[in-house]
Design a protein around this motif. Structure first.
Motif, PDB file in Angstrom:
ATOM      1  N   GLY A 161       0.818  -1.212   0.000  1.00  0.00           N
ATOM      2  CA  GLY A 161       0.000   0.000   0.000  1.00  0.00           C
ATOM      3  C   GLY A 161       0.852   1.262   0.000  1.00  0.00           C
ATOM      4  N   SER A 162       2.015   1.189   0.608  1.00  0.00           N
ATOM      5  CA  SER A 162       2.892   2.373   0.661  1.00  0.00           C
ATOM      6  C   SER A 162       3.345   2.795  -0.730  1.00  0.00           C
ATOM      7  CB  SER A 162       4.120   2.076   1.529  1.00  0.00           C
ATOM      8  OG  SER A 162       3.713   1.680   2.815  1.00  0.00           O
ATOM      9  N   HIS A 171       0.848   5.216  -1.930  1.00  0.00           N
ATOM     10  CA  HIS A 171       0.937   6.516  -1.235  1.00  0.00           C
ATOM     11  C   HIS A 171       2.071   7.356  -1.823  1.00  0.00           C
ATOM     12  CE1 HIS A 171      -1.856   5.551   2.045  1.00  0.00           C
ATOM     13  NE2 HIS A 171      -1.168   4.471   2.383  1.00  0.00           N
ATOM     14  N   ILE A 183      -8.372  -6.440   6.197  1.00  0.00           N
ATOM     15  CA  ILE A 183      -7.785  -7.731   5.796  1.00  0.00           C
ATOM     16  C   ILE A 183      -7.195  -7.582   4.405  1.00  0.00           C
ATOM     17  CG2 ILE A 183      -8.164 -10.234   5.741  1.00  0.00           C
ATOM     18  CD1 ILE A 183      -8.816  -8.725   8.445  1.00  0.00           C
ATOM     19  N   GLY A 202      -2.901  -6.821   2.668  1.00  0.00           N
ATOM     20  CA  GLY A 202      -1.566  -7.396   2.754  1.00  0.00           C
ATOM     21  C   GLY A 202      -1.076  -7.529   4.192  1.00  0.00           C
ATOM     22  N   LEU A 203      -1.087  -6.429   4.935  1.00  0.00           N
ATOM     23  CA  LEU A 203      -0.630  -6.476   6.327  1.00  0.00           C
ATOM     24  C   LEU A 203      -1.589  -7.293   7.187  1.00  0.00           C
ATOM     25  CD1 LEU A 203       1.272  -4.217   5.349  1.00  0.00           C
ATOM     26  CD2 LEU A 203       0.611  -2.870   7.334  1.00  0.00           C
ATOM     27  N   SER A 239     -13.434  -6.419   9.149  1.00  0.00           N
ATOM     28  CA  SER A 239     -13.392  -6.016   7.760  1.00  0.00           C
ATOM     29  C   SER A 239     -14.627  -5.169   7.490  1.00  0.00           C
ATOM     30  CB  SER A 239     -13.388  -7.294   6.915  1.00  0.00           C
ATOM     31  OG  SER A 239     -13.093  -7.039   5.575  1.00  0.00           O
ATOM     32  N   ARG A 240     -14.677  -4.522   6.331  1.00  0.00           N
ATOM     33  CA  ARG A 240     -15.854  -3.700   6.075  1.00  0.00           C
ATOM     34  C   ARG A 240     -17.045  -4.541   5.647  1.00  0.00           C
ATOM     35  NH1 ARG A 240     -12.923  -0.175   1.840  1.00  0.00           N
ATOM     36  NH2 ARG A 240     -11.964  -2.213   1.658  1.00  0.00           N
ATOM     37  N   LYS A 297     -14.590 -11.250   2.752  1.00  0.00           N
ATOM     38  CA  LYS A 297     -13.342 -11.945   3.097  1.00  0.00           C
ATOM     39  C   LYS A 297     -13.525 -12.908   4.265  1.00  0.00           C
ATOM     40  CE  LYS A 297     -10.646  -7.978   1.422  1.00  0.00           C
ATOM     41  NZ  LYS A 297      -9.842  -6.783   1.805  1.00  0.00           N
ATOM     42  N   SER A 350      -5.856   2.601   6.143  1.00  0.00           N
ATOM     43  CA  SER A 350      -5.159   3.849   5.845  1.00  0.00           C
ATOM     44  C   SER A 350      -6.125   4.947   5.425  1.00  0.00           C
ATOM     45  CB  SER A 350      -4.115   3.634   4.752  1.00  0.00           C
ATOM     46  OG  SER A 350      -4.746   3.260   3.558  1.00  0.00           O
ATOM     47  N   LEU A 390      -1.094   0.710  12.245  1.00  0.00           N
ATOM     48  CA  LEU A 390      -0.082   0.372  11.244  1.00  0.00           C
ATOM     49  C   LEU A 390      -0.339   1.108   9.925  1.00  0.00           C
ATOM     50  CD1 LEU A 390       0.142  -3.492  11.833  1.00  0.00           C
ATOM     51  CD2 LEU A 390       1.651  -1.716  12.724  1.00  0.00           C
ATOM     52  N   SER A 444       3.390   1.710  14.950  1.00  0.00           N
ATOM     53  CA  SER A 444       4.536   0.805  14.803  1.00  0.00           C
ATOM     54  C   SER A 444       5.005   0.853  13.356  1.00  0.00           C
ATOM     55  CB  SER A 444       4.130  -0.617  15.201  1.00  0.00           C
ATOM     56  OG  SER A 444       5.236  -1.486  15.149  1.00  0.00           O
ATOM     57  N   ILE A 460       7.431  -0.884  10.482  1.00  0.00           N
ATOM     58  CA  ILE A 460       8.103  -2.102   9.958  1.00  0.00           C
ATOM     59  C   ILE A 460       8.748  -2.918  11.076  1.00  0.00           C
ATOM     60  CG2 ILE A 460       8.249  -1.411   7.576  1.00  0.00           C
ATOM     61  CD1 ILE A 460      11.151  -0.404   8.093  1.00  0.00           C
ATOM     62  N   ARG A 518      -1.705 -10.441  -1.299  1.00  0.00           N
ATOM     63  CA  ARG A 518      -0.539  -9.644  -1.644  1.00  0.00           C
ATOM     64  C   ARG A 518      -0.125  -9.958  -3.072  1.00  0.00           C
ATOM     65  NH1 ARG A 518       0.665  -5.116   0.753  1.00  0.00           N
ATOM     66  NH2 ARG A 518       2.664  -4.996   1.792  1.00  0.00           N
TER      67      ARG A 518
END
Ligand code: NAP
Ligand code: ZN
Length: 367
Positions: A48-49, A52, A192, A194-195, A215-216, A220, A257, A279, A304, A306, A351
């Protein structure tokens, strides 16, 4: 293999690159130094980063930019001062590529082995090394950088699995360890993706009593139970989840996020003394919440980032020993733009890993 000072990779040139407009092109890697290695990239996870950064979501990006910080490949060049990595080794690089590494006490973070909190932390892309040269990531044919942040991949972990662990895995695993997730603990995982999927799998491997996937929607649900969840909350579908499930958890990892999250409801799922670890990194400020949600049950909150080098090595050994299987979907490197478009739509289960095909020079030959 000899390498030159022209690498090939998917370059973001402006914010629109996050919409799938990255361009395959050449760029200059950092100058090769004695403590550096070069990796022929075979796999790179999509985090996801990456999105961003590509869209300058957190800050203006340093375009042109090659993202990707879940890198695995084979070592093709080794600096003369590197003693623990050899040509041909299979290694990985995560979201961090540099730190002061002063363990003599001047840097409390490096001295404690939590280099991710070093004030001189260099992230793997969209950053500058101390000499001013650009750091670029793994949506590429080659990666060059300090050997100090490259990790040997245990033989039993396939490269695509290992790639996903190097950011997604370690980011979920570190706070679980820090907060003693294990027998007797009830853990919640929000988001729910990748992380989040790593958090569920790792919490199960650590022996947590209860693992609640939050989850929304319920789409999942089946997967989450297969990963090891013991309960599932669909926040947009389950009525009164805030009250019916409130005060039942010891630890929550939140990977969301979006600033548009029901944060009070999430925190309210914690029992007395419960701890909430954020996270996910919203581009906007997190929504305001009443402090009473913390005060009323002695709840606490932290973030937190990584994991440090020791924590990454421990994770790789632990995941290898427990045969932890992440849910990865392999996609050819040439389809990176499609991959990030699909990522943005929430399609990964869970992922994406970009895979360089056998002929890594496909783009050089105009294929
Ligand atoms: P991801 O695969 O997209 O997962 C994020 C999950 O958040 C989604 O699967 C979705 O889960 C949930 N979500 C998305 N939009 C939401 C919304 N509007 N409201 C509530 N939930 C929403 O992304 P990722 O790679 O796991 O990364 C997640 C975040 O962590 C990103 O911000 C990334 O930059 C950050 N990150 C932080 C660190 C760190 O060191 N702290 C490291 C890596 C990544 P559901 O469909 O289940 O709701
Ligand atoms: Zn990441």
């Amino acid at each position: 293999m000899t390498t030159d000072n022209k690498f090939w990779g998917w370059l973001g040139h402006d914010r629109s690159s996050a919409n799938g407009n990255m361009v395959w092109g050449q760029y200059a890697p950092k100058p090769f130094e004695t403590r550096d290695i070069e990796i022929r990239v075979t796999h790179c996870g999509v985090c996801g980063s990456d999105l961003h950064h590509l869209r300058s979501g957190w800050r203006p990006a340093d375009y042109p930019l090659c993202v990707g910080h879940e890198i695995v490949g084979l070592v093709v060049r080794v600096g003369s001062a590197v003693t623990d990595i050899s040509l041909g080794d299979r290694v990985g690089v995560g979201a961090q590529s540099g730190a002061c590494l002063n363990v003599a006490g001047d840097c409390p973070a490096c001295a404690k082995g939590i280099e991710q909190y070093c004030p001189q932390h260099t992230i793997t892309y969209d950053a500058r090394f101390p000499d001013g040269s650009k750091a670029n990531g793994g949506y590429a044919d080659l990666w060059r950088g300090p050997a100090a942040f490259a990790f040997a991949i245990p033989d039993s972990i396939p490269s695509d699995w290992a790639a996903s662990m190097l950011c997604g895995g370690i980011t979920a695993f570190t706070p679980l360890l820090e907060h003693h997730a294990g027998p007797g603990k009830r853990v919640g995982v929000i988001g729910i993706g990748g992380l989040g999927h790593f958090a569920i799998i790792a919490a199960k491997a650590l022996g947590c009593d209860e693992i609640v996937a939050i989850s929304r929607s319920s789409s999942k649900r089946k997967d989450a139970f297969e990963m090891g969840a013991t309960k599932f909350i669909a926040t947009n579908e389950d009525k009164n989840w805030e009250t019916s499930e409130g005060c039942k958890l010891d630890l929550i990892l939140c990977t969301v996020s979006s600033a548009d999250m029901p944060i009070e409801g999430y925190i309210g799922l914690l029992d007395l003394n419960g701890h909430f670890v954020q996270l996910g990194a919203p581009e906007d400020k997190t929504p305001p919440f009443s402090m009473f949600i913390l005060l009323s049950r002695h709840r606490s909150m932290s973030g937190s980032l990584i994991g440090g080098r020791r924590q990454i090595r421990y994770m790789l050994d632990f995941f290898a020993e427990r045969k932890i299987r992440p849910w990865v979907v392999n996609i050819p490197m040439r389809d990176a733009n499609k991959a990030i478009q699909d990522f943005e739509k929430g399609a990964p289960r869970y992922r994406y890993v970009l895979v360089n095909e056998e002929n890594l020079n496909w783009a050089r030959w105009g294929c």
